[in-house]
Design a protein around this motif. Structure first.
Motif, short mmCIF file in Angstrom:
data_model
loop_
_atom_site.label_atom_id
_atom_site.label_comp_id
_atom_site.label_asym_id
_atom_site.label_seq_id
_atom_site.Cartn_x
_atom_site.Cartn_y
_atom_site.Cartn_z
N ALA A 29 19.41 -3.80 51.48
CA ALA A 29 20.31 -3.66 50.34
C ALA A 29 19.51 -3.62 49.04
O ALA A 29 18.49 -4.31 48.90
N GLY A 30 19.96 -2.81 48.10
CA GLY A 30 19.31 -2.74 46.79
C GLY A 30 18.16 -1.78 46.70
O GLY A 30 17.50 -1.71 45.66
N THR A 31 17.90 -1.04 47.76
CA THR A 31 16.77 -0.10 47.72
C THR A 31 17.15 1.24 47.10
O THR A 31 16.28 2.08 46.86
N GLY A 32 18.43 1.45 46.85
CA GLY A 32 18.87 2.70 46.22
C GLY A 32 19.30 3.76 47.21
O GLY A 32 19.25 4.95 46.89
N LYS A 33 19.75 3.35 48.39
CA LYS A 33 20.16 4.32 49.41
C LYS A 33 21.34 5.17 48.93
O LYS A 33 21.36 6.39 49.10
N SER A 34 22.35 4.51 48.35
CA SER A 34 23.53 5.24 47.87
C SER A 34 23.16 6.23 46.77
O SER A 34 23.66 7.35 46.73
N CYS A 35 22.29 5.79 45.87
CA CYS A 35 21.86 6.66 44.77
C CYS A 35 21.05 7.84 45.29
O CYS A 35 21.15 8.96 44.77
N LEU A 36 20.25 7.59 46.31
CA LEU A 36 19.46 8.66 46.92
C LEU A 36 20.38 9.71 47.54
O LEU A 36 20.20 10.92 47.34
N LEU A 37 21.39 9.23 48.27
CA LEU A 37 22.35 10.15 48.89
C LEU A 37 23.14 10.91 47.84
O LEU A 37 23.34 12.12 47.96
N HIS A 38 23.57 10.22 46.80
CA HIS A 38 24.35 10.87 45.74
C HIS A 38 23.51 11.91 45.01
O HIS A 38 23.99 13.00 44.70
N GLN A 39 22.25 11.60 44.74
CA GLN A 39 21.36 12.55 44.07
C GLN A 39 21.16 13.78 44.95
O GLN A 39 21.12 14.92 44.45
N PHE A 40 21.04 13.59 46.26
CA PHE A 40 20.84 14.70 47.18
C PHE A 40 22.07 15.59 47.28
O PHE A 40 21.96 16.82 47.30
N THR A 41 23.25 14.99 47.34
CA THR A 41 24.47 15.76 47.55
C THR A 41 25.11 16.27 46.26
O THR A 41 25.82 17.27 46.27
N HIS A 42 24.87 15.55 45.13
CA HIS A 42 25.52 15.93 43.87
C HIS A 42 24.54 16.33 42.77
O HIS A 42 24.97 16.71 41.68
N ASN A 43 23.25 16.18 43.04
CA ASN A 43 22.22 16.54 42.06
C ASN A 43 22.39 15.78 40.75
O ASN A 43 22.19 16.31 39.66
N SER A 44 22.77 14.50 40.87
CA SER A 44 22.91 13.66 39.69
C SER A 44 22.74 12.20 40.09
O SER A 44 22.91 11.84 41.26
N PHE A 45 22.41 11.36 39.11
CA PHE A 45 22.22 9.94 39.40
C PHE A 45 23.58 9.23 39.42
O PHE A 45 24.45 9.53 38.60
N LYS A 46 23.74 8.31 40.34
CA LYS A 46 25.00 7.58 40.49
C LYS A 46 25.00 6.36 39.58
O LYS A 46 24.38 5.34 39.87
N GLU A 47 25.67 6.49 38.45
CA GLU A 47 25.73 5.39 37.49
C GLU A 47 26.60 4.25 38.03
O GLU A 47 27.57 4.47 38.74
N HIS A 48 26.24 3.02 37.65
CA HIS A 48 27.00 1.82 38.00
C HIS A 48 27.24 1.72 39.52
O HIS A 48 28.35 1.44 39.97
N ALA A 179 9.92 8.85 46.24
CA ALA A 179 10.92 9.61 45.52
C ALA A 179 11.57 8.73 44.46
O ALA A 179 11.39 7.52 44.44
N SER A 180 12.33 9.37 43.59
CA SER A 180 13.09 8.65 42.57
C SER A 180 14.52 9.15 42.56
O SER A 180 14.78 10.31 42.21
N SER A 181 15.46 8.29 42.95
CA SER A 181 16.87 8.68 42.90
C SER A 181 17.36 8.76 41.46
O SER A 181 18.38 9.39 41.20
N LEU A 182 16.63 8.15 40.53
CA LEU A 182 17.00 8.21 39.11
C LEU A 182 16.68 9.57 38.51
O LEU A 182 17.54 10.21 37.91
N THR A 183 15.45 10.03 38.70
CA THR A 183 15.03 11.30 38.10
C THR A 183 15.28 12.50 39.02
O THR A 183 15.28 13.64 38.58
N GLY A 184 15.48 12.23 40.33
CA GLY A 184 15.65 13.31 41.29
C GLY A 184 14.35 13.81 41.87
O GLY A 184 14.34 14.69 42.74
N ASP A 185 13.22 13.25 41.44
CA ASP A 185 11.91 13.70 41.92
C ASP A 185 11.78 13.46 43.42
O ASP A 185 11.93 12.33 43.90
#
Length: 258
Positions: A29-48, A179-185
């Motif tokens: 938990a807390g590794t950013g899995k949801s944000c990684l998936l959201h960045q991959f599928t929506h090409n954007s960072f998942k805020e909050h 990788a970075s789920s924040l920047t999308g790199d």
């Protein structure tokens, strides 16, 4: 043909794919899995973003060479909410075991696994072996795993060095990148690397999409080719047709990208 029928056929054609593949995203938990998936599928960072409770599902269709592949991705949480009836602040340990049983059921038939840790958290790196063992025990026998060091944008807070994670990946026979789920790199890279490895296994004959539990099935486009007796060609899987360069750090390459 009516306009509505024409639109439906056009939509079906646009959404047609050659293969359907099941992937799982696992890790602490807390590794950013949801944000990684959201960045991959929506090409954007998942805020909050909040901790996932249970399983989060999403999908995306990607192209490799001449092949179109639909990825069904399940992000599996290590958190749970289960309280004793009428005692809202007490945790039910039996419920925890039931939760684990339910979430682990999603491992079954997975063709690919994205194993995530946080480069700023050594604790998230420490339990990778258990996550990998569970995946290999429950998923497809041909499971392809990519280790992802997330939050590469926070270099100043790093607790796990790239070289250490690379050695772990090599010792456990998994691919590795940061990788970075924040920047999308590099976020697309682990999914495409998994997909490419699976396609090559199909092409070599070591993986049969028609076999139960393979985590892969033929799509309508591939079935049409089979029915017309055309050879299933994978086109250029070397990446010559990619629109952009994706940096993939593989184990045993000394940190070089390909």
């Amino acid at each position: 043909m009516a306009v509505d029928e024409y639109d439906a056929d056009a939509t079906e054609l646009l959404e047609a794919y050659d293969f359907l593949m099941k992937y799982i995203i696992i890790g602490e938990a807390g590794t950013g899995k949801s944000c990684l998936l959201h960045q991959f599928t929506h090409n954007s960072f998942k805020e909050h973003s909040q901790h996932t409770i249970g399983v989060e599902f999403s999908s995306r269709t990607v192209n490799l060479g001449e092949k179109r592949i639909k990825l069904q991705v399940y992000e599996i949480s290590s958190s749970f909410i289960c309280r004793v009836p009428n005692k809202s602040k007490l945790w039910d340990t039996a419920g925890q075991e039931r939760f684990r049983s339910v979430t682990r059921s999603y491992y079954r038939g997975a063709a690919g696994a994205i194993l995530v840790y946080d480069i700023t958290s050594r604790a998230s790196f420490a339990n990778l072996s258990q996550w990998l063992a569970d995946a290999r025990a429950l998923a497809s026998p041909h499971l392809v795993t990519v280790l992802v060091g997330n939050k590469s944008d926070r270099e100043e807070d790093r607790e796990v060095e790239w070289a250490e994670a690379s050695r772990w990946a090599a010792e456990n026979n998994v691919h590795f990148l940061e990788a970075s789920s924040l920047t999308g790199d590099n976020v697309e890279a682990p999914f495409l690397l998994c997909t490419r490895s699976i396609l090559l296994a199909i092409e070599s004959g070591s993986l049969d999409p028609e076999k139960a539990g393979s985590g892969v099935s033929y799509g309508a486009r591939a079935l049409r080719r089979v029915n017309s007796s055309s050879r299933l060609s994978f086109g250029s899987l070397s990446g010559n047709r990619r629109k952009s360069t994706i940096k993939l750090r593989l184990p045993g390459t000394g940190g070089k990208c390909c």
